[in-house]
Design an enzyme around this catalytic site. Sequence first.
Site, PDB file in Angstrom:
ATOM      1  N   CYS A 138      -2.202  -0.945   7.469  1.00 30.01           N
ATOM      2  CA  CYS A 138      -1.466   0.324   7.398  1.00 30.01           C
ATOM      3  C   CYS A 138      -1.696   1.150   8.656  1.00 30.01           C
ATOM      4  CB  CYS A 138      -1.879   1.111   6.159  1.00 30.01           C
ATOM      5  SG  CYS A 138      -1.284   0.378   4.620  1.00 30.01           S
ATOM      6  N   GLU A 177       0.834   3.860   1.884  1.00 32.84           N
ATOM      7  CA  GLU A 177       1.316   4.237   3.209  1.00 32.84           C
ATOM      8  C   GLU A 177       2.517   3.390   3.613  1.00 32.84           C
ATOM      9  OE1 GLU A 177      -3.296   4.078   3.470  1.00 32.84           O
ATOM     10  OE2 GLU A 177      -1.709   3.164   2.289  1.00 32.84           O
ATOM     11  N   CYS A 190      -5.980   1.245   5.506  1.00 25.35           N
ATOM     12  CA  CYS A 190      -6.577  -0.035   5.897  1.00 25.35           C
ATOM     13  C   CYS A 190      -6.107  -0.374   7.319  1.00 25.35           C
ATOM     14  CB  CYS A 190      -6.153  -1.134   4.920  1.00 25.35           C
ATOM     15  SG  CYS A 190      -4.417  -1.642   5.068  1.00 25.35           S
ATOM     16  N   HIS A 218       0.829  -1.191   0.000  1.00 21.62           N
ATOM     17  CA  HIS A 218       0.000   0.000   0.000  1.00 21.62           C
ATOM     18  C   HIS A 218       0.870   1.250   0.000  1.00 21.62           C
ATOM     19  CE1 HIS A 218      -3.912  -2.018   1.611  1.00 21.62           C
ATOM     20  NE2 HIS A 218      -3.450  -2.576   0.513  1.00 21.62           N
TER      21      HIS A 218
END
Length: 152
Positions: free
Chosen positions: A113, A84, A110, A82
């Site tokens: 993360c 992040e 999410c 992801h």
Amino acid sequence: MIDSGQRPSWDEYFMSITELVAERATCLRRKVGAILVRDKHIIATGYNGAPRNVRHCTEVGCLREQKGIPSGERHELCRGLHAEQNAIIQAAFHGVSVDGATLYCTNTPCSICSKMLINAGIVKIYYKEGYADFLGGQMLAEAGVPLVQIGG
């Protein structure tokens, strides 16, 4: 976002940069961009895509689509990281602490993360659009990390 001729606020400025960063994403489902900022300076950027030296979904297709996995579920079944995560990794790779930084991201983090951001010392998160993983927001709230929507 802003009227022509007006200077954007810092938050508008950084959020607009996340959208440019997202254009590098190689995910077939959603392009996400993230930046980590401290003292009005960008310290790291990240977008979603496969790890270094691993073929991207744009080349091999989307495992999640092939398996019919809904958005926001079974994050481990994906070739990509992801945005992040990639921002945190980029900072670590270059020896830059993210403790006390603010995250700007095109989407809410999410749950995976969110856990990483909490432990990395991120103090505030700005996002543009939501994401179908509500546990992340619950954990951020419990940890005292404000989640603020800009635009969207």
